[in-house]
Design an enzyme around this catalytic site. Structure first.
Site, PDB file in Angstrom:
ATOM      1  N   GLY A   1     -33.540  18.120  28.682  1.00  0.00           N
ATOM      2  CA  GLY A   1     -33.636  18.693  27.349  1.00  0.00           C
ATOM      3  C   GLY A   1     -34.793  18.108  26.563  1.00  0.00           C
ATOM      4  O   GLY A   1     -35.424  17.119  26.969  1.00  0.00           O
TER       5      GLY A   1
ATOM      6  N   ASP B   1     -21.736  16.540  34.525  1.00  0.00           N
ATOM      7  CA  ASP B   1     -21.541  17.912  34.073  1.00  0.00           C
ATOM      8  C   ASP B   1     -20.609  17.905  32.857  1.00  0.00           C
ATOM      9  O   ASP B   1     -19.428  17.559  32.973  1.00  0.00           O
ATOM     10  CB  ASP B   1     -20.945  18.740  35.207  1.00  0.00           C
ATOM     11  CG  ASP B   1     -20.815  20.212  34.852  1.00  0.00           C
ATOM     12  OD1 ASP B   1     -21.063  20.573  33.682  1.00  0.00           O
ATOM     13  OD2 ASP B   1     -20.466  21.001  35.742  1.00  0.00           O
ATOM     14  N   LEU B   2     -21.131  18.285  31.700  1.00  0.00           N
ATOM     15  CA  LEU B   2     -20.319  18.236  30.484  1.00  0.00           C
ATOM     16  C   LEU B   2     -19.204  19.273  30.471  1.00  0.00           C
ATOM     17  O   LEU B   2     -18.323  19.211  29.626  1.00  0.00           O
ATOM     18  CB  LEU B   2     -21.202  18.397  29.244  1.00  0.00           C
ATOM     19  CG  LEU B   2     -21.759  17.081  28.665  1.00  0.00           C
ATOM     20  CD1 LEU B   2     -22.762  16.454  29.618  1.00  0.00           C
ATOM     21  CD2 LEU B   2     -22.388  17.304  27.300  1.00  0.00           C
TER      22      LEU B   2
ATOM     23  N   TYR C   1     -24.287  22.367  24.772  1.00  0.00           N
ATOM     24  CA  TYR C   1     -24.400  23.823  24.921  1.00  0.00           C
ATOM     25  C   TYR C   1     -25.121  24.318  23.671  1.00  0.00           C
ATOM     26  O   TYR C   1     -24.594  24.208  22.562  1.00  0.00           O
ATOM     27  CB  TYR C   1     -23.007  24.445  25.022  1.00  0.00           C
ATOM     28  CG  TYR C   1     -22.996  25.954  25.230  1.00  0.00           C
ATOM     29  CD1 TYR C   1     -22.575  26.502  26.425  1.00  0.00           C
ATOM     30  CD2 TYR C   1     -23.388  26.830  24.212  1.00  0.00           C
ATOM     31  CE1 TYR C   1     -22.544  27.884  26.622  1.00  0.00           C
ATOM     32  CE2 TYR C   1     -23.377  28.204  24.393  1.00  0.00           C
ATOM     33  CZ  TYR C   1     -22.949  28.724  25.593  1.00  0.00           C
ATOM     34  OH  TYR C   1     -22.940  30.097  25.792  1.00  0.00           O
TER      35      TYR C   1
ATOM     36  N   THR D   1     -25.912  19.127  14.624  1.00  0.00           N
ATOM     37  CA  THR D   1     -26.748  20.223  14.144  1.00  0.00           C
ATOM     38  C   THR D   1     -26.481  20.595  12.689  1.00  0.00           C
ATOM     39  O   THR D   1     -25.368  20.388  12.179  1.00  0.00           O
ATOM     40  CB  THR D   1     -26.496  21.473  15.021  1.00  0.00           C
ATOM     41  OG1 THR D   1     -27.182  22.604  14.488  1.00  0.00           O
ATOM     42  CG2 THR D   1     -25.017  21.800  15.089  1.00  0.00           C
TER      43      THR D   1
ATOM     44  N   TYR E   1     -21.135  28.440  17.801  1.00  0.00           N
ATOM     45  CA  TYR E   1     -21.859  27.215  18.140  1.00  0.00           C
ATOM     46  C   TYR E   1     -21.587  26.128  17.099  1.00  0.00           C
ATOM     47  O   TYR E   1     -21.259  24.982  17.438  1.00  0.00           O
ATOM     48  CB  TYR E   1     -23.354  27.517  18.224  1.00  0.00           C
ATOM     49  CG  TYR E   1     -24.232  26.288  18.308  1.00  0.00           C
ATOM     50  CD1 TYR E   1     -24.229  25.480  19.442  1.00  0.00           C
ATOM     51  CD2 TYR E   1     -25.071  25.944  17.247  1.00  0.00           C
ATOM     52  CE1 TYR E   1     -25.037  24.350  19.513  1.00  0.00           C
ATOM     53  CE2 TYR E   1     -25.881  24.827  17.314  1.00  0.00           C
ATOM     54  CZ  TYR E   1     -25.864  24.031  18.444  1.00  0.00           C
ATOM     55  OH  TYR E   1     -26.656  22.914  18.510  1.00  0.00           O
TER      56      TYR E   1
ATOM     57  N   LYS F   1     -19.715  22.428  17.620  1.00  0.00           N
ATOM     58  CA  LYS F   1     -20.410  21.173  17.316  1.00  0.00           C
ATOM     59  C   LYS F   1     -19.643  20.373  16.269  1.00  0.00           C
ATOM     60  O   LYS F   1     -19.568  19.140  16.353  1.00  0.00           O
ATOM     61  CB  LYS F   1     -21.838  21.456  16.850  1.00  0.00           C
ATOM     62  CG  LYS F   1     -22.759  21.993  17.937  1.00  0.00           C
ATOM     63  CD  LYS F   1     -22.986  20.993  19.062  1.00  0.00           C
ATOM     64  CE  LYS F   1     -23.888  19.864  18.639  1.00  0.00           C
ATOM     65  NZ  LYS F   1     -24.171  18.927  19.764  1.00  0.00           N
TER      66      LYS F   1
END
Length: 277
Positions: free
Chosen positions: A10, A32-33, A57, A97, A121, A125
């Site tokens: 990322g 792997d999340l 994600y 975020t 999303y 988060k």
């Protein structure tokens, strides 16, 4: 100091590797999340000094149809990480975020401002933030916005790609925020992981605030690309996920607690463009 980083490819993780190649970086194959329990077990086995979660994600529109998967990755995996960190007594630095806010008004949001996400999303988060706080782990949650770099997928790279074949673009002008260099986020994450002594939520976002349309104009100007930008309202560019109109973030506490200044995004944009062109 041994620091374990979730995420390897990322934007922030790539910049972290430039700053701190000595950290241990986990790829999706290694951590792997979508398997939260395995993430916690990885931390317990590694016994690092601190953990940075730079993985998430982030497909905002796809999350509208994949909220369950986004929740697993953005909420359940960070919860498992936080619980493991609490068990070991080590700090967790987690990237979040501006989408946890509703985007109303015109003021910069402080870290303690009320949250009210308007898309899937943002909901996932926010759930991750809440789980980390509930874990009892020493933690820093770092919210950011409009991330760009020479890596991965981002607005700067998209604009440069479109400028190769387009002479004019219509771009949203009523969403206002701070483009944030991934390199500055990486710097902040590293400082937090190495110096954290109290839990808290912080913001990092570039200055000055700008619209997407004006951000695009600056990209084209710095890259010497002749592209006409027509400003349009959000309602004329519908997307599956609603976007906040106000993404301004108050970054004062990041400076006072960790000495990290608010990034001046135009300066870093010039470096990114030089790297990409």
């Amino acid at each position: 100091m041994s620091i374990l980083v979730f995420g390897k490819t990322g934007q922030v993780a790539c910049e972290l590797q430039r700053l701190h190649p000595e950290f241990t970086y986990l790829s999706r194959e290694e951590a792997d999340l979508s398997n939260p329990d395995a993430c916690g077990e990885t931390i317990l086995a590694a016994k690092p000094s601190a953990v940075i979660n730079a993985a998430a994600y982030t497909a905002v529109d796809h999350a509208e149809d994949e909220e369950s998967l986004a929740y697993t990755i953005n909420a359940e995996a960070p919860a498992a990480m936080a619980n493991a960190c609490a068990t070991l007594g080590i700090p967790l630095v987690h990237i979040s975020t501006d989408y946890v806010f509703d985007g109303s008004g015109e003021m910069s949001r402080a870290p303690d401002a009320p949250t009210a996400p308007i898309n899937a999303y943002g909901r996932t988060k926010l759930a991750g933030e809440e789980a980390i706080r509930a874990s009892g782990a020493l933690h820093a949650i770092l919210r950011t916005s409009w991330v760009f770099s020479a890596h991965g997928n981002n607005f700067v790279k998209t604009m440069l790609r479109l400028s190769e074949t387009r002479e004019a673009l219509s771009i949203v002008a009523d969403q206002i925020g701070g483009p944030t260099p991934a390199s500055d986020i990486a710097l902040a994450c590293a400082k937090m992981a190495q110096n954290l002594n109290k839990s808290g939520t912080y913001h990092i976002s570039g200055a000055p605030s700008v619209s997407w349309a004006d951000f695009a104009r600056e990209i084209f100007a710095q890259a010497d690309r002749i592209v006409t930008v027509t400003a349009i309202p959000t309602k004329d560019y519908p997307t599956p996920a609603a976007r906040p109109l106000n993404s301004r973030l108050d970054c004062a506490s990041l400076l006072s607690d960790f000495g990290v200044k608010q990034p001046q995004w135009k300066d870093e944009l010039a470096k990114v463009i030089r790297e990409l062109t």
